[in-house]
Design an enzyme around this catalytic site. Structure first.
Site, PDB file in Angstrom:
ATOM      1  N   ARG A 291       0.446  -2.088   0.039  1.00 51.58           N
ATOM      2  CA  ARG A 291      -0.469   0.027  -0.311  1.00 51.58           C
ATOM      3  C   ARG A 291       0.987   1.328  -0.544  1.00 51.58           C
ATOM      4  O   ARG A 291       1.741   1.311   0.699  1.00 51.58           O
ATOM      5  CB  ARG A 291      -1.040   0.244   0.741  1.00 51.58           C
TER       6      ARG A 291
ATOM      7  N   ASP B 221      -3.991   3.041  14.307  1.00 52.95           N
ATOM      8  CA  ASP B 221      -3.540   3.552  12.861  1.00 52.95           C
ATOM      9  C   ASP B 221      -3.510   4.879  13.063  1.00 52.95           C
ATOM     10  O   ASP B 221      -4.758   5.228  12.763  1.00 52.95           O
ATOM     11  CB  ASP B 221      -3.235   3.112  11.749  1.00 52.95           C
TER      12      ASP B 221
END
Length: 533
Positions: free
Chosen positions: A170, A453
């Site tokens: 990612r 996160d």
């Protein structure tokens, strides 16, 4: 600062330190590709970012999200499909996510998951050494040349002779920059830097091993942003002599506008598509952000009460499965943030939550899902195997019973729950702790039994801003949310953390500035990035 000498293409300037170990990924091909991509697509990237601002201005003025009239023909054309699953991506019943730090790279690859989402975005602090170090770790792992020894002397190595999970990288979103690189005097795109460094190095190794360079694409807000990625893929494959269609990408549907353009996003990337993912945490953040100027119908309750079964979230996931399977694409479920605990009661609760979450997704038709910790891999695998059996996926489950309208996606006001002081305190504490971890180089932080996160930190500060901006009344105390109250609770929560204000001062100041500002800031990580290096 010492820097290892390196030949740079004309027009490229690197201001970060170059260590000897970085040379394995700062190759001539990789650097030239960065320059080539910037020159070809920097202007279009800026146009797409400007389009985001234009749409937000229209929403602030009263316009509402809806399915696009101009792309109706794409949605109604039943003849097109995406490319069939690529090698290593046929069976994705369990995917483990995590940053590309060396120890966590080894743990993820030893987890037994089918796929590892190697995260250079929400679970990663993009300090220069981390950006390059993550690429080195990916290359070393594919060459089986990776190991790590902790400060306590514990050794980490790859399990010998075992097939590794398929790596899917990612990169950073379109909105993020790489300030240590300039091309022709302009700051480079973090997206293009992450993409090019991987494709030109570890990506080539993946091709040699019979798989390919695969990506998760984050934070897109429109099919035109997906078209930009597709153009980047074509350009890069031609530049490196890679057959067209070798690159595959799974798009995270994690912004509110993108939920109304799922089919169009698949269409734009169809020759490179590997499906869609329900990026649940960023999606909740985007719901708040997109409707920040609107009133009480758009105010969400405590974060813990916004579950996957509330109406607007249920509509979003049902539509995602229906859309993907209609087009022959994988539908991948969202991340379960629960992690194993040494406390027996907490551990039992965590596994119970993961099992229920993954059972629901598997029975809804998802082909696989995410967990945030290697210890949760088997729990996820078990729930999907109950439904899939020996089949690699359930793309043939087309969910023709699903008929989601724009009103269903917009049904935020039907979310049950309350706004409480406990929820306000939790947002403040988690937000400050995460920002502190992020600034110290840890983009994936275990807080209160959850793997947090950047997405969950964004929810935390956005909810505080929303509740303050509209002066909501707390259900448990009857007190209105004011700046004075928020400032007091910030001080109290920081004082309760180990180290107090002396340790958390910088993260406290940044969180407070973002949560109490008169104007809403789109991303917490942008001002945080200015504090790095």
């Amino acid at each position: 600062m010492t820097t290892t000498p390196i030949d740079l293409p004309d027009g490229l300037e690197i201001t970060g330190e170059i260590k000897p170990e970085h040379l394995s990924v700062l190759t001539p091909d990789a650097l030239q590709l960065i320059v080539s991509l910037h020159r070809a697509f920097a202007g279009t990237r800026q146009e797409r970012l400007a389009a985001r601002k234009d749409r937000q201005a229209r929403l602030d003025a009263g316009e509402e999200l809806d399915f696009l009239e101009e792309t109706k023909a794409i949605r109604e054309d039943d003849s097109w499909k995406v490319a069939p699953p690529a090698p290593g991506l046929e069976d994705r019943r369990v995917e483990v996510t995590g940053p590309t730090y060396r120890k966590m790279t080894i743990n993820a690859l030893n987890s037994g998951a089918k796929v590892w989402l190697a995260d250079q975005e929400d679970a990663n602090t993009p300090a220069w050494d981390s950006v390059l170090g993550g690429q080195v770790n990916l290359l070393d792992s594919l060459n089986r040349e990776i190991d790590f020894v902790s400060e306590q002397g514990k050794e980490y190595t790859l399990r010998p002779d075992e097939e590794l999970p398929t790596i899917v990288v990612r990169p950073r979103g379109w909105h993020l920059e790489e300030k240590h690189m300039r091309i022709d005097g302009e700051i480079a795109s973090g997206s293009l830097v992450d993409f090019a460094l991987y494709l030109a190095t570890a990506g080539k190794v993946q091709i040699e091993k019979g798989r390919g360079p695969y990506f998760y694409l984050p934070k897109m807000e429109s099919h035109l942003e997906a078209r930009l990625w597709n153009d980047v893929f074509i350009h890069a494959q031609e530049a490196l002599g890679i057959p067209r269609g070798t690159i595959r990408a799974t798009c995270l549907i994690e912004t509110y506008p993108a939920a109304f353009e799922m089919e169009e996003i698949l269409y734009e990337l169809r020759e490179h598509s590997a499906g869609l993912n329900a990026g649940r945490w960023d999606y909740i953040f985007s719901v708040i952000k997109t409707h920040r100027a609107k009133g009480e119908d758009w105010i969400l309750p405590d974060r813990a009460q916004v579950t996957m079964t509330v109406p607007f979230m249920r509509a979003y996931t049902e539509l995602l499965v229906r859309t993907c399977h209609k087009r022959g694409a994988h539908a991948i479920g969202g991340m379960s943030a629960f992690i194993p605990s040494k406390d027996e009661a907490a551990n039992t609760k965590a596994f119970d939550q993961v099992e229920k979450d993954k059972s629901r997704e598997a029975n809804d038709g998802f082909d696989g899902s995410w967990v945030a910790h290697p210890g949760m891999v088997e729990a996820c695998r078990a729930e999907f195997t109950k439904v899939l059996g020996d089949s690699p996926n359930q793309i043939d489950k087309t969910r023709e019973d699903v008929a989601v309208t724009a009103a269903d996606l917009l049904s935020v006001k039907d979310t049950p729950g309350e706004i409480t002081e406990a929820g306000l305190r939790a947002n403040i504490s988690v937000g400050i702790q995460y920002v502190g971890a992020w600034l110290s180089g840890n983009g994936a932080a275990a807080i209160n039994g959850l793997m947090e996160d950047a997405a969950t930190a964004e929810i935390s500060r956005s909810q505080v801003w929303q509740w303050l901006h509209f002066g909501v009344t707390l259900a448990d105390t009857g007190e209105a949310v004011t700046k004075e109250l928020v400032d007091r609770l910030i001080d109290e929560e920081v004082d309760s953390l180990p180290g107090g204000a002396a340790q958390w001062g910088t993260s406290k100041d940044l969180f407070a500035r973002m949560a109490t500002a008169e104007e809403y800031h789109d991303f917490l990580t942008i001002p945080a990035y200015e504090l790095l290096d």
